[in-house]
Design an enzyme around this catalytic site. Structure first.
Site, PDB file in Angstrom:
ATOM      1  N   LYS A 159      48.418  80.571  19.201  1.00 46.19           N
ATOM      2  CA  LYS A 159      48.070  81.411  18.063  1.00 46.19           C
ATOM      3  C   LYS A 159      46.996  80.705  17.235  1.00 46.19           C
ATOM      4  O   LYS A 159      46.868  79.474  17.344  1.00 46.19           O
ATOM      5  CB  LYS A 159      49.305  81.721  17.221  1.00 46.19           C
ATOM      6  CG  LYS A 159      49.712  80.594  16.262  1.00 46.19           C
ATOM      7  CD  LYS A 159      50.645  81.101  15.207  1.00 46.19           C
ATOM      8  CE  LYS A 159      50.903  80.049  14.167  1.00 46.19           C
ATOM      9  NZ  LYS A 159      49.833  79.834  13.190  1.00 46.19           N
ATOM     10  N   ASP A 188      54.018  81.571  20.852  1.00 46.27           N
ATOM     11  CA  ASP A 188      54.384  81.372  19.454  1.00 46.27           C
ATOM     12  C   ASP A 188      55.509  80.345  19.468  1.00 46.27           C
ATOM     13  O   ASP A 188      56.643  80.666  19.799  1.00 46.27           O
ATOM     14  CB  ASP A 188      54.863  82.690  18.837  1.00 46.27           C
ATOM     15  CG  ASP A 188      55.209  82.553  17.355  1.00 46.27           C
ATOM     16  OD1 ASP A 188      55.282  81.397  16.879  1.00 46.27           O
ATOM     17  OD2 ASP A 188      55.406  83.574  16.690  1.00 46.27           O
ATOM     18  N   HIS A 189      55.177  79.093  19.118  1.00 40.87           N
ATOM     19  CA  HIS A 189      56.158  78.012  19.280  1.00 40.87           C
ATOM     20  C   HIS A 189      57.407  78.237  18.434  1.00 40.87           C
ATOM     21  O   HIS A 189      58.453  77.649  18.695  1.00 40.87           O
ATOM     22  CB  HIS A 189      55.534  76.661  18.942  1.00 40.87           C
ATOM     23  CG  HIS A 189      55.263  76.460  17.483  1.00 40.87           C
ATOM     24  ND1 HIS A 189      54.074  76.826  16.887  1.00 40.87           N
ATOM     25  CD2 HIS A 189      56.024  75.942  16.503  1.00 40.87           C
ATOM     26  CE1 HIS A 189      54.124  76.538  15.610  1.00 40.87           C
ATOM     27  NE2 HIS A 189      55.287  76.003  15.333  1.00 40.87           N
ATOM     28  N   ASP A 246      47.880  83.437   9.070  1.00 41.55           N
ATOM     29  CA  ASP A 246      48.414  82.273   9.772  1.00 41.55           C
ATOM     30  C   ASP A 246      49.860  82.462  10.205  1.00 41.55           C
ATOM     31  O   ASP A 246      50.272  81.930  11.239  1.00 41.55           O
ATOM     32  CB  ASP A 246      48.302  81.045   8.860  1.00 41.55           C
ATOM     33  CG  ASP A 246      48.556  79.739   9.602  1.00 41.55           C
ATOM     34  OD1 ASP A 246      48.011  79.574  10.711  1.00 41.55           O
ATOM     35  OD2 ASP A 246      49.301  78.898   9.073  1.00 41.55           O
ATOM     36  N   HIS A 251      54.602  84.556  13.661  1.00 45.27           N
ATOM     37  CA  HIS A 251      55.938  83.996  13.412  1.00 45.27           C
ATOM     38  C   HIS A 251      56.891  84.994  12.763  1.00 45.27           C
ATOM     39  O   HIS A 251      57.980  85.278  13.277  1.00 45.27           O
ATOM     40  CB  HIS A 251      55.839  82.787  12.455  1.00 45.27           C
ATOM     41  CG  HIS A 251      55.168  81.592  13.044  1.00 45.27           C
ATOM     42  ND1 HIS A 251      54.940  81.428  14.383  1.00 45.27           N
ATOM     43  CD2 HIS A 251      54.688  80.478  12.451  1.00 45.27           C
ATOM     44  CE1 HIS A 251      54.346  80.278  14.592  1.00 45.27           C
ATOM     45  NE2 HIS A 251      54.177  79.679  13.433  1.00 45.27           N
ATOM     46  N   LYS A 351      52.956  77.548   1.350  1.00 44.00           N
ATOM     47  CA  LYS A 351      52.812  76.099   1.411  1.00 44.00           C
ATOM     48  C   LYS A 351      53.063  75.495   0.030  1.00 44.00           C
ATOM     49  O   LYS A 351      52.971  76.176  -0.984  1.00 44.00           O
ATOM     50  CB  LYS A 351      51.415  75.733   1.920  1.00 44.00           C
ATOM     51  CG  LYS A 351      51.220  76.065   3.394  1.00 44.00           C
ATOM     52  CD  LYS A 351      49.934  75.496   3.939  1.00 44.00           C
ATOM     53  CE  LYS A 351      49.836  75.688   5.442  1.00 44.00           C
ATOM     54  NZ  LYS A 351      50.854  74.928   6.189  1.00 44.00           N
TER      55      LYS A 351
END
Length: 503
Positions: A159, A188-189, A246, A251, A351
């Site tokens: 991604k 997608d980890h 992102d 995710h 974040k």
């Protein structure tokens, strides 16, 4: 019962971008963990490809040093030697149609002969997304994409898969012009995490949960992916992407679909992904007005985390001093189907938040209060299920119980299940399952072209409005907080509140 675990075919993993951070921090440690648990085929090799023109011996030394750093204290020297003997490297210009790819062909021929490996190759694109189509095209042009004599070729793409709907469609179109969909693995980890995979088992393997997993019993769902870290050294990339691009179309939407999907007819890849796609298609589209009121953005300013003062996003390396890029995004999703009508899904990611924590909260409706009117109980404990994804994977059931004593009082209690307590600590990068699945040809945990495009179509109206109406109040949340006050107001307007994790 027969063991249904598939075994991986003998194969070669070819990593484009082999000298990068992802390779040393995630990919090689994941392969090491797979080998340690005997999931890698004995006839297996890795070929690294990068821009640096270094010798295989130097690459091997670097990889072994990185493995010793990232796989923990209990290193297996024999296993490290096994990896060293099976790791190769070739470097050059990715734009060079001839030399680099001719060198790669010669090296693959040598590797297959040395280790008795049939020509089964999977190519991992650990490179910037704008290089995906071009590098894949050169691989195919040089004959590496053909599947002949029972041999397979598979391609893994990291991604982000596009940066908006138009670019995602173009990338899909370019790849499908040279490859079959079954050869493409959009990774997608996040889906490699045990708790994420456990959502399906938890929902569909336990008869006590599935009957109440609907709008009759559930009030709302919250999904949070919060990070303490800032953008670190990724300021250049991040400022062109932002929190929404992102995290949300990949995710977070994956978590939404696994939480909301109908039971698939089997665990076969397309059966699962068909049901996920239906959820994405059922998410009500955002009008420009919805994008203004049901989607929230934020950017972190200075603040304190772990008793240390941290700088604002605009002071980070490679970030413009007047950046309008969001580091926080939240939105209210409505899924228009029989199971979830009128059950809002609130999602957020950011974040420099107060804690590193990712979770799915299933908040159930309140029970009737009539029975307790003549007791000291003022309000009932509402039930919720918390699925913890990181840092500690597990599941918590929150409910009310009578406090011991002569009068009726209620207290809130938790039943906790933690993976470490029940199954022991397992060192994992999140990539082990995904790499193994690619080797056995199981695409269940990878996104399909239609899923990628539908995800982008959901967030595109928000991106358009945010581009047309720049934020005036950035930075609008302190580092070390839970985000901007507008995100709290998003739920308060509906008489609800975020469930914030406290370390």
């Amino acid at each position: 019962m027969a063991d249904t675990l598939k075994t991986a075919d003998s194969c070669v993993m070819v990593i484009f971008g082999a000298t990068g951070d992802l390779t040393k921090r995630k990919l090689f440690p994941a392969l090491y963990n797979l080998a340690k648990e005997n999931f890698l085929p004995k006839n297996f090799a890795i070929v690294g490809v990068g821009r640096q023109e270094i010798e295989t011996e130097e690459f091997r030394r670097n990889i072994i040093a990185d493995l010793k750093e990232f796989v923990g204290d209990k290193q297996d020297e024999e296993l490290l030697k096994w990896f060293e003997e099976r790791t190769y490297y070739t470097g050059g210009d990715f734009d060079d149609d001839k030399k680099l790819f001719q060198d790669l062909k010669s090296l693959l021929d040598e590797v297959c002969a040395t280790h008795s490996i049939p020509e089964n190759f999977f190519f991992y694109m650990a490179i910037p997304p704008d290089l995906f189509a071009n590098v894949a095209k050169k691989i195919v042009k040089n004959g590496f994409g053909r599947e002949e004599n029972g041999h397979w070729r598979r391609f893994i793409f990291e991604k982000p898969f596009g940066r908006d709907l138009e670019s995602a469609k173009k990338l899909n179109s370019n790849l499908l012009a040279i490859l079959k969909e079954r050869q493409i693995y959009r990774i997608d980890h996040y889906l490699g995490k045990e708790t994420v995979q456990n959502i399906l088992v938890f929902r569909f393997g336990n008869s006590i949960f599935e009957p109440i997993w609907n709008r009759n019993y559930i009030d709302h769902v919250q999904i949070t992916v919060a990070e303490k870290l800032g953008v670190e050294s990724r300021g250049g990339y991040y400022d062109s992407a932002g929190a929404l691009r992102d995290m949300i179309p990949n995710h977070i939407f994956q978590l939404v679909t696994l939480t909301a999907m109908e039971p698939p007819v089997s665990f076969e890849a397309n059966s699962v992904r068909d049901e996920q796609a239906k959820i994405l298609q059922a998410i009500q589209p955002f009008s420009p007005e919805d994008a203004l009121h049901s989607a929230i953005r934020g950017q972190y300013g200075e603040g304190t985390i772990a008793d240390k003062t941290v700088k604002a996003y605009r002071s980070e390396e490679k970030v413009p001093a007047a950046s309008k890029t969001e580091t926080f995004a939240a939105m209210k999703l409505s899924i228009d189907n029989w199971r979830w009508a009128d059950v809002p899904f609130y999602v957020r990611t950011g974040k420099r938040m107060k804690a590193r924590h990712s979770s799915i909260i299933i908040q159930f409706k309140k029970a009737p209060f009539m029975l307790f009117r003549d007791t000291p109980i003022e309000r009932l404990t509402t039930n919720r299920i918390e699925i913890h994804i990181q840092p500690d994977e597990g599941i918590t059931l929150h409910f009310g119980a009578k406090i011991p004593g002569p009068i009726v009082k209620m207290g809130a209690v938790d039943m906790d299940f933690n993976y470490v307590d029940h199954f022991g600590e397992q060192i994992s990068t999140g990539y082990e399952r995904l790499l193994f699945d690619c080797m056995i040809g199981d695409a269940t945990l990878f996104q399909r072209a239609d899923m990628v495009e539908t995800s982008w179509s959901i967030v595109s109206p928000i991106l358009d409005v945010w581009k047309a109406v720049p934020p005036r109040d950035f930075p609008n949340y302190d580092s070390g907080s839970w985000g901007p006050k507008e995100a709290d107001a998003l739920l308060e307007h509906d008489g609800r509140a975020w469930k914030n994790f406290v370390e």
